[in-house]
Scaffold this motif. Structure first.
Motif, PDB file in Angstrom:
ATOM      1  N   GLU A 147      11.929  35.249  -5.128  1.00 25.50           N
ATOM      2  CA  GLU A 147      13.021  35.259  -4.165  1.00 25.50           C
ATOM      3  C   GLU A 147      14.353  35.422  -4.883  1.00 25.50           C
ATOM      4  OE1 GLU A 147      14.838  32.434  -0.576  1.00 25.50           O
ATOM      5  OE2 GLU A 147      12.818  32.088  -1.358  1.00 25.50           O
ATOM      6  N   ASN A 148      15.035  36.508  -4.583  1.00 21.36           N
ATOM      7  CA  ASN A 148      16.361  36.806  -5.142  1.00 21.36           C
ATOM      8  C   ASN A 148      16.299  37.094  -6.648  1.00 21.36           C
ATOM      9  OD1 ASN A 148      17.617  36.508  -2.608  1.00 21.36           O
ATOM     10  ND2 ASN A 148      17.649  34.287  -2.867  1.00 21.36           N
ATOM     11  N   GLN A 178      20.273  38.380  -0.042  1.00 26.42           N
ATOM     12  CA  GLN A 178      19.039  37.604   0.098  1.00 26.42           C
ATOM     13  C   GLN A 178      17.884  38.586   0.137  1.00 26.42           C
ATOM     14  OE1 GLN A 178      18.478  34.316   0.160  1.00 26.42           O
ATOM     15  NE2 GLN A 178      16.285  34.501   0.566  1.00 26.42           N
ATOM     16  N   TYR A 188      13.611  39.783  -1.624  1.00 25.73           N
ATOM     17  CA  TYR A 188      12.292  39.339  -2.049  1.00 25.73           C
ATOM     18  C   TYR A 188      11.579  40.449  -2.834  1.00 25.73           C
ATOM     19  CZ  TYR A 188      13.340  36.026   1.654  1.00 25.73           C
ATOM     20  OH  TYR A 188      13.969  35.094   2.441  1.00 25.73           O
ATOM     21  N   GLN A 205       3.400  30.387   1.526  1.00 26.88           N
ATOM     22  CA  GLN A 205       4.627  30.281   0.724  1.00 26.88           C
ATOM     23  C   GLN A 205       5.742  31.128   1.340  1.00 26.88           C
ATOM     24  OE1 GLN A 205       4.310  31.784  -3.270  1.00 26.88           O
ATOM     25  NE2 GLN A 205       6.252  30.874  -3.931  1.00 26.88           N
ATOM     26  N   LEU A 206       5.414  32.351   1.729  1.00 27.04           N
ATOM     27  CA  LEU A 206       6.414  33.215   2.358  1.00 27.04           C
ATOM     28  C   LEU A 206       6.865  32.634   3.691  1.00 27.04           C
ATOM     29  CD1 LEU A 206       8.034  35.844   2.394  1.00 27.04           C
ATOM     30  CD2 LEU A 206       6.027  36.994   3.370  1.00 27.04           C
ATOM     31  N   GLU A 217       6.951  29.449   4.622  1.00 24.73           N
ATOM     32  CA  GLU A 217       7.822  28.292   4.396  1.00 24.73           C
ATOM     33  C   GLU A 217       9.211  28.732   3.947  1.00 24.73           C
ATOM     34  OE1 GLU A 217       5.683  25.871   1.650  1.00 24.73           O
ATOM     35  OE2 GLU A 217       4.198  25.209   3.138  1.00 24.73           O
ATOM     36  N   SER A 218       9.282  29.777   3.126  1.00 26.70           N
ATOM     37  CA  SER A 218      10.577  30.288   2.684  1.00 26.70           C
ATOM     38  C   SER A 218      11.379  30.841   3.857  1.00 26.70           C
ATOM     39  CB  SER A 218      10.384  31.369   1.620  1.00 26.70           C
ATOM     40  OG  SER A 218      11.615  31.954   1.257  1.00 26.70           O
ATOM     41  N   LEU A 219      10.721  31.628   4.720  1.00 23.17           N
ATOM     42  CA  LEU A 219      11.417  32.222   5.857  1.00 23.17           C
ATOM     43  C   LEU A 219      11.763  31.181   6.915  1.00 23.17           C
ATOM     44  CD1 LEU A 219       9.418  35.557   6.268  1.00 23.17           C
ATOM     45  CD2 LEU A 219      11.608  35.203   5.115  1.00 23.17           C
ATOM     46  N   ALA A 221      12.520  28.039   6.326  1.00 25.15           N
ATOM     47  CA  ALA A 221      13.695  27.332   5.811  1.00 25.15           C
ATOM     48  C   ALA A 221      14.954  28.168   5.997  1.00 25.15           C
ATOM     49  CB  ALA A 221      13.494  26.980   4.341  1.00 25.15           C
ATOM     50  N   LEU A 222      14.825  29.461   5.787  1.00 26.14           N
ATOM     51  CA  LEU A 222      15.963  30.365   5.977  1.00 26.14           C
ATOM     52  C   LEU A 222      16.428  30.335   7.426  1.00 26.14           C
ATOM     53  CD1 LEU A 222      17.304  32.443   3.910  1.00 26.14           C
ATOM     54  CD2 LEU A 222      16.120  34.195   5.233  1.00 26.14           C
TER      55      LEU A 222
END
Length: 420
Positions: A36-37, A166, A168, A354-355, A357-359, A361-362
């Motif tokens: 990420e980033n 932002q 990926y 994992q993806l 949870e990342s999205l 949170a975003l």
């Protein structure tokens, strides 16, 4: 000062690969890591390049002369000087501001620099707007590969400021790297070996595989020849089979009606569909275009978030608990009808989670959510205009003689002296 740079004008595979048609199937047994980033991506890709022993293949849309670009240049020069074969394929539009001295240093060190569709400025304005090598791929020693939406520029780092992007990418280790290596080598115009068990159109590029194992990866791409719709079809196929959830985070969202319909239909049958769009766009027109479609989607239960912390540049999606895609393709006319793009499809539960949870949170912490029952404002008119605009853009290249879909070709052109 002038510098010799190889120029490529290409929308299709080279002659030795043309007869086979570059079509890649699912590969199992891969390890996939979400990056990420730039904070996660650059250390990984630079570490792999520094450890290269035989070969570095790089494709990027943007390379800037900033701290990231200069670090990349130093790594490529050092690798070439120790005998590593280095091929850097750059886009003539995205990399059009690179200085002659920057390119000369690479070339003199032995880096094979290729510029896709270079064009001289007219009255100080670049003219190659609609012909873009938009892929972002790095393959090192045919052993590790990186693919996603991250360019080699400092605006992918948080310390760049409010305009930091932002985004990926993924790192892949395993059998799928062979496909990415073969593809990158073929697209660079280098000679490639025939692949064993080559299959033409083995299956649609979506969920169509009977295996339930994790670690599955498939490379898909779009060109302007035989793979015009592969990425779009992958999205449509996956959404048509969605059962529980679908999340799409895409910077430039203005798809055609078929994809819009599958998004809407998924929400209608009870799938929790979330879209994450640009709320703080780097291109204002992208936000305005996406908003033309909001009413059509909201009225059927699609949840739309606008990411407002900084510009969203991601091109990722997930469906249910095991399907994901990461790559360079936006969901707009440029990416779906003009650009050269590449994504990977991934079937892996841990990666999908994992993806997700990342999205999540975003969306939770940095987005504003569009109201579900906002007053409809001529949504049918908006959709009609959007449909017409998209399809005019989609078919425009075929109606003109100067856009890439008109007469695709691959022709390496040696130029003894070219200013970039």
């Amino acid at each position: 000062m002038n510098v010799a740079v190889e120029h490529i004008a290409t929308d299709q595979p080279p002659d030795d690969a043309k007869a086979r048609d570059l079509d890649y199937g699912w590969q199992s047994g891969n390890r996939i890591e979400l990056l990420e980033n730039g904070e996660a991506y650059f250390p990984k890709v630079f570490e792999a390049m520094r450890a290269a022993q035989r070969e570095i293949l790089l494709e990027t849309f943007i390379l800037f002369e900033d701290k990231v670009g200069f670090e990349l240049k130093g790594i490529l020069i050092e690798a070439a000087q120790r005998g590593v074969k280095v091929v850097a394929s750059l886009d003539g539009f995205g990399c059009g501001e690179l200085s002659t001295s920057f390119l000369r240093e690479l070339a003199e060190a032995g880096v094979a620099v290729q510029m896709f569709d270079p064009a001289s400025k007219v009255l100080g304005i670049r003219t190659n707007w609609f012909r873009r090598l938009h892929r972002k791929i790095v393959v090192v020693d045919a052993a590790v590969a990186f693919i996603g939406g991250i360019n080699f520029s400092a605006d992918h780092l948080g310390d760049f400021g409010p305009e930091a992007k932002q985004d990926y990418a993924v790192q892949i280790v395993g059998p799928a790297v062979a496909d990415l290596h073969h593809f990158a080598l073929a697209q660079s115009g280098r000679q490639v070996r025939a692949r064993r068990g080559w299959r033409r159109r083995p299956q649609r590029p979506g969920l169509s595989t009977t295996s339930n194992e994790d670690g599955l990866v498939r490379l898909i791409y779009r060109d302007n020849v035989q793979h015009r719709d592969d990425i779009e079809e992958a999205y449509i196929d996956a959404l048509s089979k969605a059962r529980t959830r679908a999340v799409i985070a895409n910077a430039y969202f203005f798809p055609g009606y078929r994809l819009l319909r599958e998004i809407r239909n998924a929400a209608r049958r009870g799938v929790h569909v979330q879209l994450i769009m640009q709320g703080q766009p780097d291109v204002l027109l992208a936000k305005l275009a996406a908003r033309m479609l909001y009413d059509y989607l909201l009225k059927d239960g699609v949840v739309i978030h606008e990411y407002c912390q900084r510009p969203l540049h991601g091109k990722v999606a997930l469906v249910d608990d095991d399907w994901s895609t990461v790559g360079s393709s936006n969901l707009d006319p440029l990416s779906l009808a003009l650009n050269l793009e590449a994504n990977v499809l991934i079937r892996d539960r841990a990666f999908n989670q994992q993806l997700y949870e990342s999205l999540e949170a975003l969306a939770r912490d940095h987005c504003q959510t569009m109201p579900e029952k906002r007053k409809p404002r001529l949504w049918l008119w908006r959709l009609t205009v959007g449909f017409l605009v998209f399809h005019v853009m989609r078919h425009f290249p075929a109606l003109t003689g100067w856009l890439p879909a008109h007469k695709p070709r691959l022709k390496p052109i040696e130029s003894p002296a070219h200013d970039v």
